[in-house]
Scaffold this motif. Sequence first.
Motif, PDB file in Angstrom:
ATOM      1  N   ARG A 211     -35.132  58.122  58.566  1.00 32.88           N
ATOM      2  CA  ARG A 211     -35.272  56.819  57.898  1.00 32.88           C
ATOM      3  C   ARG A 211     -36.731  56.611  57.467  1.00 32.88           C
ATOM      4  NH1 ARG A 211     -32.559  51.807  60.802  1.00 32.88           N
ATOM      5  NH2 ARG A 211     -34.328  51.761  62.218  1.00 32.88           N
TER       6      ARG A 211
ATOM      7  N   THR B 179     -26.580  50.161  57.676  1.00 31.23           N
ATOM      8  CA  THR B 179     -25.870  50.823  56.572  1.00 31.23           C
ATOM      9  C   THR B 179     -24.454  50.281  56.450  1.00 31.23           C
ATOM     10  OG1 THR B 179     -27.130  52.823  57.011  1.00 31.23           O
ATOM     11  CG2 THR B 179     -25.091  53.092  55.754  1.00 31.23           C
ATOM     12  N   GLN B 180     -23.777  50.173  57.581  1.00 31.37           N
ATOM     13  CA  GLN B 180     -22.386  49.682  57.547  1.00 31.37           C
ATOM     14  C   GLN B 180     -22.352  48.206  57.183  1.00 31.37           C
ATOM     15  OE1 GLN B 180     -19.803  51.604  57.546  1.00 31.37           O
ATOM     16  NE2 GLN B 180     -20.996  53.445  57.999  1.00 31.37           N
TER      17      GLN B 180
ATOM     18  N   ILE C 248     -20.709  58.625  57.105  1.00 30.22           N
ATOM     19  CA  ILE C 248     -20.864  57.195  56.776  1.00 30.22           C
ATOM     20  C   ILE C 248     -19.544  56.637  56.223  1.00 30.22           C
ATOM     21  CG2 ILE C 248     -22.072  55.559  55.253  1.00 30.22           C
ATOM     22  CD1 ILE C 248     -24.564  57.297  55.523  1.00 30.22           C
TER      23      ILE C 248
ATOM     24  N   GLY D   7     -26.583  53.110  62.757  1.00 32.78           N
ATOM     25  CA  GLY D   7     -25.977  52.938  61.422  1.00 32.78           C
ATOM     26  C   GLY D   7     -25.462  51.521  61.178  1.00 32.78           C
TER      27      GLY D   7
ATOM     28  N   GLN E  71     -24.288  46.652  55.187  1.00 28.42           N
ATOM     29  CA  GLN E  71     -24.446  46.504  53.735  1.00 28.42           C
ATOM     30  C   GLN E  71     -23.132  46.766  53.009  1.00 28.42           C
ATOM     31  OE1 GLN E  71     -27.821  48.964  52.752  1.00 28.42           O
ATOM     32  NE2 GLN E  71     -29.144  47.638  53.971  1.00 28.42           N
ATOM     33  N   ARG E  72     -22.372  47.716  53.496  1.00 25.44           N
ATOM     34  CA  ARG E  72     -21.069  48.000  52.875  1.00 25.44           C
ATOM     35  C   ARG E  72     -20.104  46.833  53.082  1.00 25.44           C
ATOM     36  NH1 ARG E  72     -19.464  54.236  53.161  1.00 25.44           N
ATOM     37  NH2 ARG E  72     -21.137  54.971  51.844  1.00 25.44           N
TER      38      ARG E  72
END
Length: 196
Positions: A127, A15-16, A180, A12, A18-19
């Motif tokens: 994914r 994903t993290q 998430i 992840g 991008q945040r």
Amino acid sequence: MRLILLGPPGAGKGTQAQRLVEKHKIPQLSTGDMLRAAVAAQSPVGLKAKAVMDAGELVSDDIVNAIVAERIDQADCKAGFILDGYPRTLAQADAVESMLSERKLKLDTVIELVVDDKALVGRIVKRADDAKAAGLPVRKDDNPQVFDERLREYYKKTAPLTGYYYAKKLLTNVDGMASIDDVTAQIEAVLNTVSA
Ligand code: AMP
């Protein structure tokens, strides 16, 4: 803020990252993305890296170190950056240290996403399915066979970095099996202690 996200493939990190980009307005430096762009552009680096990446093995330290060293000198990295998928070997970790000290910069923190191996292959398959459903290209290495090799490479070459950064008092573990949003909250809590 300069930080490293550590963790196996499928943990992840992307994903993290991008945040974190959105919240902290610092770029995500993903060596995987940079290498995939080089492969797509058929640049000399891309031509060298393609077969290695398709096999799930690691590209040479020299290649990735050079890519990152050039990238961190760009203007958008001035206020900091998130290293995602780099460093992946002890030699790369040493290279980060030299790169930063040559520029009189420091690493603020290293966050490891701790996940259960058994969940990882499922995430990779998901994914690939999500990309397919969205009409996006599916990564050639996002399949169970290549994933096995990627995980082996991780344990052989990347997992020792947790000890390396622990010894430098830079490492914090985060439960990567949480949702998430929860993982994001745990990461923000770590960053608050760093910037406090
Ligand atoms: P990733 O997108 O981070 O999963 O990376 C995909 C592939 O790119 C890896 O399996 C490696 O072949 C290559 N790669 C990405 N980052 C690195 C790195 N720091 N060192 C060596 N190879 C890398």
